[in-house]
Write a protein that holds these residues in place. Structure first.
Motif, PDB file in Angstrom:
ATOM      1  N   TRP A  90       0.831  -1.200   0.000  1.00 60.12           N
ATOM      2  CA  TRP A  90       0.000   0.000   0.000  1.00 60.12           C
ATOM      3  C   TRP A  90       0.869   1.255   0.000  1.00 60.12           C
ATOM      4  N   ARG A  91       1.886   1.286   0.841  1.00 60.71           N
ATOM      5  CA  ARG A  91       2.762   2.447   0.903  1.00 60.71           C
ATOM      6  C   ARG A  91       3.504   2.666  -0.416  1.00 60.71           C
ATOM      7  N   SER A  94       0.492   3.829  -3.270  1.00 65.26           N
ATOM      8  CA  SER A  94      -0.371   4.996  -3.061  1.00 65.26           C
ATOM      9  C   SER A  94       0.295   6.273  -3.570  1.00 65.26           C
ATOM     10  N   ASP A  99       3.200   9.606   3.248  1.00 66.81           N
ATOM     11  CA  ASP A  99       3.896   8.538   3.970  1.00 66.81           C
ATOM     12  C   ASP A  99       2.862   7.773   4.771  1.00 66.81           C
ATOM     13  N   ALA A 100       3.244   6.584   5.223  1.00 63.12           N
ATOM     14  CA  ALA A 100       2.340   5.731   5.988  1.00 63.12           C
ATOM     15  C   ALA A 100       3.146   4.976   7.035  1.00 63.12           C
ATOM     16  N   GLY A 233      -1.799   6.905   7.688  1.00 62.15           N
ATOM     17  CA  GLY A 233      -1.051   7.627   6.670  1.00 62.15           C
ATOM     18  C   GLY A 233      -1.248   9.119   6.790  1.00 62.15           C
TER      19      GLY A 233
END
Length: 507
Positions: A90-91, A94, A99-100, A233
Motif C-alpha cells: 500500500w505504501r 499509493s 507517507d504511511a 497515513g
C-alpha cells in the motif's frame, strides 16, 4: 480624567459595595459561577472538537481500514486490519499518501527492579515517530537501524514514572519481557527478551490509536505469517479525503481482491477517515449540546447581574439627586458608577478564574481512568478523548469575562445616567412648583431630595466662601474676585482638603 480621581473613585466604590454586602456578595458569586463554568466547559469543548491533534500536520492524518461484510444477515460490516505485507504494498502504490506507518498492540509481562508488571504496548514501524513529528523527552525514539537490533524499547512517561520513579538513569537500563499471559507461572513456555530502554516519551504523547505503556520496533519474521497491523497515513498537501477514498478502493482491491461469493456492501469496501474525526465522532453531538447549554447559562448570568444592578440603581435616585444638587455632573456620576461596576467585574473575574481552574481539574479527575494492561487499551487514560490535554484557555476566559463585564457596566451606568437626567429635570421643576405644606406634593420623595439638595448647595456656597478667604489670606488681591477654579487650584497647592464635588471636607 485624572489618576487621582480614578483612584478615589475605586476606593469609594469599594467602600460603598461593602456597606450593603448582600448585593455585592450575590453579584460577585453570580459572575464567578457564570465565568468559571463557561470557561471550564468551553475549554473542554475547544480542546476536543476545535484544537488540532498534537502532531505535525495533524489535519492530514488518516486511518485506512477494510470493511468486511458480516456473516450474520442484517448486521453491519466489521473492519479488518491489513497485514504487514499489504501495508508495504500500500505504501509503495499509493499516490495520495505522503507517507504511511503501521502499528500493532499486545500485552507483555515485564520484570523490573520493582517486580513484575503487566503492560500494554505497541510495536511500530520505524518511521512512526518521524511521520508524527514526535521526539523523546529522554534518550531517543525508534529509528530504522533498530531493525537490526530489535531488543530496544521506548517507555511512555506514565510507565517511566510508575515503574522507575522518574529516574533519568532508567535510560540505558535493561528490563525483561515475557510474552505469554502466564509468564510468571510457566516461564519455560516463551523465552524472555532482555530489552534495553533507549528513551522516554513526553507526558502528552499518545499514539492515534490510544495511550500505550511502551513502544518497540516492528520486525517481521519472513518464515511466519505476516501479522495484522493498523494502517495510518498522512495525505499529501492539497489531497482531499474523497480523492484518497477513491484511490484506496482501487489500490486496496488490487492488493486484496474481494472474494467472488462475498455479500454486497452498502458502504465502500475500504474506508479512509481522519484520525481526529474518528476520535471525536461519538462525542461530537453531546459536546455541542453541552456547549449550547453553557452558553445559555452565561446569558442567564448576565441577565441576572444586569437585573441586580438595575434594582440597585433605582434605590439610588435620592443619592444621585443630592450629588447633582451640590455640583456633580452627569459625567462625574457615571464615572463613579462605572468604578463600582469595574470593582464588581474584577472581583467576579478573579473568583471566576479560580472556579474555572477548579472545574477543569474536576472534569479531568472525573474522566481519568487508572487501569493497567488490557483495560488501559479499552478505556485509555481518560473517558474523554485527549482528556489529558484539557486546560484553562486564557482566550476563552477573556471572552467570558468580557461579556460579563460589559453587561455589568451597561447594567450599572445606563440607569445612573437616566436617573441623573430625571433628577436634574425634577429639581428644576420642584424648586418652583412645591405645593403647600401638608399636600401630597410637599411630602413626596422628590421634595425631600430637593430639600437635601438645597441644603447641600448652601453648604457648598459657605465652603467656597471659607476657601476663598483661606486661600486669599495674606495676598494682595481680593479673595472674592477669584474664581472657584482658581481657589481650588490654590487649595491643592496649599494642601487644603477638597472633595470631588468642590465642597470642603471640613464642612
Amino acid at each position: 480624567m485624572r489618576w487621582l480621581d480614578v483612584e478615589q473613585d475605586l476606593r469609594y466604590a469599594t467602600r460603598s459595595l461593602r456597606r450593603p454586602p448582600g448585593f455585592a456578595i450575590v453579584a460577585v458569586l453570580t459572575l464567578a459561577f457564570g465565568i468559571g463554568a463557561t470557561t471550564a466547559i468551553y475549554s473542554v469543548v475547544d480542546t476536543i472538537l476545535l484544537q488540532p491533534l498534537p502532531f505535525a500536520g495533524a489535519d492530514g492524518l488518516v486511518q485506512i481500514a477494510e470493511n468486511v461484510p458480516s456473516s450474520v444477515p442484517g448486521r453491519p460490516p466489521f473492519q479488518r486490519a491489513v497485514t504487514y505485507q499489504e501495508f508495504l504494498e500500500w505504501r509503495a502504490r499509493s499516490t495520495t499518501l505522503a507517507d504511511a506507518f503501521a502499528l500493532s498492540t499486545g500485552e507483555n509481562v515485564v520484570r523490573t527492579r520493582e517486580g513484575m508488571a503487566r503492560l500494554w504496548g505497541a510495536t511500530l514501524s520505524a518511521n512512526t515517530f518521524t511521520v508524527l513529528g514526535a521526539g523523546a523527552q529522554l534518550g531517543r525514539t525508534l529509528v530504522a537501524d533498530d531493525a537490526a537490533n530489535p531488543n530496544v524499547v521506548v517507555l511512555s512517561f506514565d510507565t517511566w514514572r510508575r515503574l522507575f520513579d522518574s529516574d533519568p538513569a532508567a535510560v540505558g537500563a535493561t528490563i525483561e519481557f515475557r510474552a505469554d499471559f502466564n509468564a510468571s507461572l510457566t516461564p519455560e513456555l516463551v523465552p524472555p527478551r532482555l530489552m534495553t530502554i533507549v528513551g522516554v516519551m513526553p507526558a502528552a504523547f499518545e499514539l492515534p490509536s490510544g495511550p500505550m505503556d511502551y513502544y518497540t520496533p516492528l520486525v517481521v519474521d519472513g518464515s511466519k505469517r505476516s501479522p495484522g497491523v493498523t494502517l495510518f497515513g498522512r495525505l499529501r498537501p492539497g489531497v482531499s479525503l474523497t480523492a484518497a477514498l477513491e484511490e484506496a478502493n482501487v489500490v486496496g482491491s488490487a492488493i486484496v481482491p474481494a472474494p467472488a461469493n462475498a455479500p454486497a456492501l452498502n458502504v465502500p469496501r475500504f474506508e479512509v477517515r481522519g484520525v481526529k474525526e474518528r476520535m471525536v465522532q461519538g462525542l461530537r453531538p453531546a459536546l455541542r449540546v453541552l456547549f449550547a447549554a453553557v452558553s445559555a447559562v452565561l446569558l442567564i448570568v448576565c441577565a441576572n447581574v444586569a437585573n441586580l444592578l438595575l434594582a440597585r440603581g433605582t434605590t439610588r435616585q435620592r443619592e444621585i439627586a443630592v450629588r447633582m444638587a451640590i455640583g456633580a455632573s452627569r459625567t462625574r456620576i457615571a464615572q463613579q458608577v462605572l468604578a463600582e461596576c469595574v470593582v464588581l467585574a474584577a472581583a467576579g473575574g478573579v473568583l471566576g478564574a479560580a472556579v474555572g481552574a477548579a472545574g477543569v481539574t474536576l472534569v479531568k479527575s472525573l474522566t481519568a481512568v487508572d487501569a493497567p494492561g488490557i483495560f488501559r487499551l479499552g478505556f485509555g487514560t481518560s473517558i474523554l478523548p485527549r482528556g489529558h490535554e484539557v486546560g484553562v484557555d486564557p482566550r476563552l476566559f477573556a471572552i467570558a469575562f468580557g461579556i460579563a463585564a460589559i453587561t455589568s457596566v451597561a447594567g450599572g451606568v445606563l440607569p445612573a445616567l437616566h436617573m441623573s437626567r430625571t433628577s436634574s429635570s425634577r429639581d428644576g421643576i420642584a424648586g418652583h412648583q412645591f405645593g403647600p405644606p401638608g399636600t401630597e406634593d410637599s411630602c413626596g420623595p422628590d421634595r425631600r431630595a430637593t430639600g437635601d439638595g438645597h441644603r447641600a448647595a448652601r453648604q457648598r456656597r459657605a465652603a467656597d466662601q471659607q476657601l476663598r478667604q483661606a486661600v486669599g489670606r495674606g495676598t494682595s488681591s481680593a479673595p472674592w474676585r477669584r474664581s472657584p477654579r482658581t481657589c481650588r487650584r490654590a487649595a491643592r497647592r496649599r494642601s487644603i482638603p477638597w472633595s470631588p464635588y468642590g465642597v470642603s471636607r471640613a464642612v
